[in-house]
Design an enzyme around this catalytic site. Structure first.
Site, mmCIF file in Angstrom:
data_model
loop_
_atom_site.group_PDB
_atom_site.id
_atom_site.type_symbol
_atom_site.label_atom_id
_atom_site.label_comp_id
_atom_site.label_asym_id
_atom_site.label_seq_id
_atom_site.Cartn_x
_atom_site.Cartn_y
_atom_site.Cartn_z
ATOM 1 N N LYS A 1 43.339 35.964 57.072
ATOM 2 C CA LYS A 1 42.842 36.451 55.521
ATOM 3 C C LYS A 1 44.435 36.669 54.910
ATOM 4 O O LYS A 1 45.149 37.080 54.873
ATOM 5 C CB LYS A 1 41.810 37.409 55.847
ATOM 6 C CG LYS A 1 40.781 37.527 55.787
ATOM 7 C CD LYS A 1 39.394 39.341 55.559
ATOM 8 C CE LYS A 1 39.085 39.605 54.716
ATOM 9 N NZ LYS A 1 38.024 40.495 55.061
ATOM 10 N N ASP B 1 43.711 33.995 44.046
ATOM 11 C CA ASP B 1 44.852 32.888 44.348
ATOM 12 C C ASP B 1 44.745 32.468 46.199
ATOM 13 O O ASP B 1 45.762 32.762 46.425
ATOM 14 C CB ASP B 1 46.040 33.940 43.704
ATOM 15 C CG ASP B 1 45.654 35.646 44.211
ATOM 16 O OD1 ASP B 1 45.588 35.694 45.307
ATOM 17 O OD2 ASP B 1 46.524 36.555 44.334
ATOM 18 N N ASP C 1 26.763 37.446 52.288
ATOM 19 C CA ASP C 1 27.581 36.759 52.832
ATOM 20 C C ASP C 1 28.103 37.582 53.587
ATOM 21 O O ASP C 1 29.724 37.156 54.465
ATOM 22 C CB ASP C 1 28.652 35.494 51.162
ATOM 23 C CG ASP C 1 28.863 36.968 49.736
ATOM 24 O OD1 ASP C 1 27.787 37.628 50.021
ATOM 25 O OD2 ASP C 1 30.041 36.962 49.928
HETATM 26 P P1 AMP Z 1 34.637 39.896 49.727
HETATM 27 O O1 AMP Z 1 34.923 40.608 48.660
HETATM 28 O O2 AMP Z 1 35.590 39.373 50.618
HETATM 29 O O3 AMP Z 1 33.167 39.231 50.404
HETATM 30 O O4 AMP Z 1 34.570 38.034 48.701
HETATM 31 C C1 AMP Z 1 33.497 37.658 47.874
HETATM 32 C C2 AMP Z 1 34.094 35.915 47.984
HETATM 33 O O5 AMP Z 1 34.980 36.531 46.835
HETATM 34 C C3 AMP Z 1 34.069 35.273 48.822
HETATM 35 O O6 AMP Z 1 33.921 33.926 48.688
HETATM 36 C C4 AMP Z 1 36.241 35.157 48.661
HETATM 37 O O7 AMP Z 1 36.290 34.242 49.977
HETATM 38 C C5 AMP Z 1 35.868 35.483 47.362
HETATM 39 N N1 AMP Z 1 37.742 36.296 47.402
HETATM 40 C C6 AMP Z 1 38.075 37.159 47.286
HETATM 41 N N2 AMP Z 1 39.039 37.904 47.187
HETATM 42 C C7 AMP Z 1 39.632 36.727 46.623
HETATM 43 C C8 AMP Z 1 41.072 35.558 46.677
HETATM 44 N N3 AMP Z 1 41.962 37.161 46.384
HETATM 45 N N4 AMP Z 1 40.703 34.752 46.348
HETATM 46 C C9 AMP Z 1 40.259 33.650 46.096
HETATM 47 N N5 AMP Z 1 38.597 34.242 47.069
HETATM 48 C C10 AMP Z 1 38.436 35.596 47.053
HETATM 49 MG MG MG Z 2 32.682 38.421 52.465
#
Ligand code: AMP
Ligand code: MG
Length: 463
Positions: A104, A116, A240
């Site tokens: 990650k 990013d 998700d």
């Molecule tokens: P999460 O907060 O982990 O549930 O992420 C929600 C969505 O945002 C997912 O599709 C992640 O892959 C994307 N995402 C979160 N942080 C980043 C980042 N720094 N760069 C690219 N995608 C991100």
């Molecule tokens: Mg997530």
């Protein structure tokens, strides 16, 4: 000996994922390795501690058997449907011992959108601590294999901060959102393949798709009850972030509550308290209803025939959740036959007086063990009612009421110290969280709630 990955996910059709190598990072440094988990997975400790091992954990040099991919998925975020999310900052290297090994924060992927693809060190340390604490508390969860500093700054709201990579181990990374990705594309063939894959991998005893769905419902119902019995708030129960395997996944703005407030939320963007402590069962049911929609076309020729099947399965959520929830609180109270109304009365007492959730049950355990506690001063009426149902099962209470939980202010303290180059706080927490039910004099300071100025009121999405 290098790691040997197997690959079942990449046997699924190409549209399930994108091949994606991790980015290079300038100066990787291993901050923490979970040796017990390495042993469990059969990962050679000498190898993973070698330069090649660090090469893998930092994404700089993958073992030959890795097939790095990012997975496609969709999802409802705070109730709004986003047809394409996917691993924007995560790269799956392959499977080991049937489990996914994922980096990650390993760089941009086709799903990164404006991001990013990287991770700040703070969220890496946070997920390490909280997921391992969750495991030690006996709750199904993804695990932490390693935390690495990349030697590169990432740019976040608060300015440039050190970057990190987190290695996650999960039963799989199939989410409700993975199904939704194919539903919105009206790709019934993919839905069928995904369902059969999920059954084979997680529910091999399911004899039909509806059986599979019932089993997913059941695991979510017990998971949420377990969370709630620990005062845990996931914070971002988007579809998700809802794992088909029934593990807790994605530790962003989550928290183990200090003072009890059923309406508490931690996410800075959760304006409507959608993901508060008390709403979590309702939301899990909502998420499962979204999963049911994806399965409808597979269950019968017409929706009219399929709907009654999923309705019946969804109706089983509430009683299963309630049974587990009541069981958990009965165990916490040490009273196997405590009534639902006494449990509610207990939680009202906690809420009305903003009592510390963990300390309350910890001190009650002490009382059950015949020790003194002045925690209940002013609440004698409640205490004598609890005693009147006794005798409470003190050893059961000891095994169910943790002494040490990952309190947010301690995690923040460890992250702040890490940003200043001092990892001793982080390492100390890793150690303390391994045995949450044990008295550990050296960690007594970690039992106490935050003082006023130490309180963390909200946490931000873990990017
Ligand atoms: P999460 O907060 O982990 O549930 O992420 C929600 C969505 O945002 C997912 O599709 C992640 O892959 C994307 N995402 C979160 N942080 C980043 C980042 N720094 N760069 C690219 N995608 C991100
Ligand atoms: Mg997530």
């Amino acid at each position: 000996m290098s790691i040997s990955f197997s690959h079942t996910y990449t046997e699924l059709p190409d549209r399930f994922y994108s091949a994606q190598a991790p980015s290079q990072v300038p100066a990787p440094e291993l901050l923490q390795l979970n040796e017990e988990l390495c042993d469990e997975l059969g990962i050679d400790l000498d190898w993973i501690r070698s330069e090649q091992g660090l090469g893998m954990l930092s994404g700089n040099e993958l073992p030959e058997s890795a097939h790095p991919i990012s997975q496609a998925y969709a999802g409802h975020q705070f109730g709004n449907f986003v047809p394409q999310l996917g691993d924007g900052r995560a790269i799956l290297l392959g499977e080991i011992d049937g489990k996914d090994l994922q980096l990650k924060g390993a760089g941009r992927t086709p799903y990164s959108r404006g991001g990013d693809g990287k991770s700040a060190l703070g969220p890496v340390l946070r997920e390490y601590l909280v997921s391992e604490a969750m495991y030690a508390l006996g709750v199904p969860t993804t695990r932490a294999l390693a935390a690495v500093a990349t030697g590169e700054a990432v740019h976040r709201q608060e300015g440039p901060v050190p970057g990190g990579i987190f290695t996650r181990v999960a039963a799989s990374h199939i989410r409700v959102g993975t199904f939704q990705y194919f539903l919105v594309r009206e790709d019934q063939e993919a839905l069928q393949e995904l369902t059969q894959y999920a059954i084979k991998r997680h529910y091999p005893d399911a004899e039909s798709i509806i059986d599979f769905f019932k089993a997913v419902v059941s695991r979510q119902a017990t998971l949420i009850a377990q969370w709630m019995s620990l005062g845990f708030i996931h914070g971002v129960m988007n579809t998700d972030n809802c794992s088909i395997s029934g593990e807790t996944i994605d530790f962003g703005p989550c928290a183990f509550m200090d003072e009890f407030d059923p309406k508490k939320v931690f996410s800075s963007i959760d304006r409507n308290s959608r993901y508060s402590w008390e709403n979590q069962a309702r939301i899990a049911h909502w998420n499962l209803t979204r999963l049911a929609e994806c399965l409808l076309p597979l269950l019968a020729e017409t929706p009219q025939d399929a709907i009654p099947l999923v309705e019946e399965a969804l109706e089983a959520f509430a009683p299963q959740f309630e049974d587990k929830y009541l069981l958990c609180f009965r165990e916490k109270l040490g009273l196997r036959t405590a009534s639902e109304s006494f449990i509610n009365q207990t939680l009202s007492l906690l809420a009305d007086h903003r009592l510390d959730f963990t300390l309350f049950f910890r001190n009650l355990t002490r009382v059950a063990m015949g020790e003194d506690s002045d925690f209940f001063a002013g609440h004698e009426k409640w205490l004598s009612e609890w005693k009147s149902y006794g005798p409470a099962d003190a050893s059961l209470m000891q095994s169910k009421n943790p002494i040490i939980i990952p309190r947010n202010h301690r995690i923040e303290e460890a992250i702040t110290a890490a940003y200043n180059g001092d990892f001793s706080y982080f390492h100390r927490l890793v150690k303390a969280f391994k045995t949450p039910f044990q008295e550990q004099a050296e960690f007594a300071d970690l039992e106490t709630p935050p003082r006023e100025h130490e309180k963390v009121r909200e946490t931000f999405c873990g990017t």
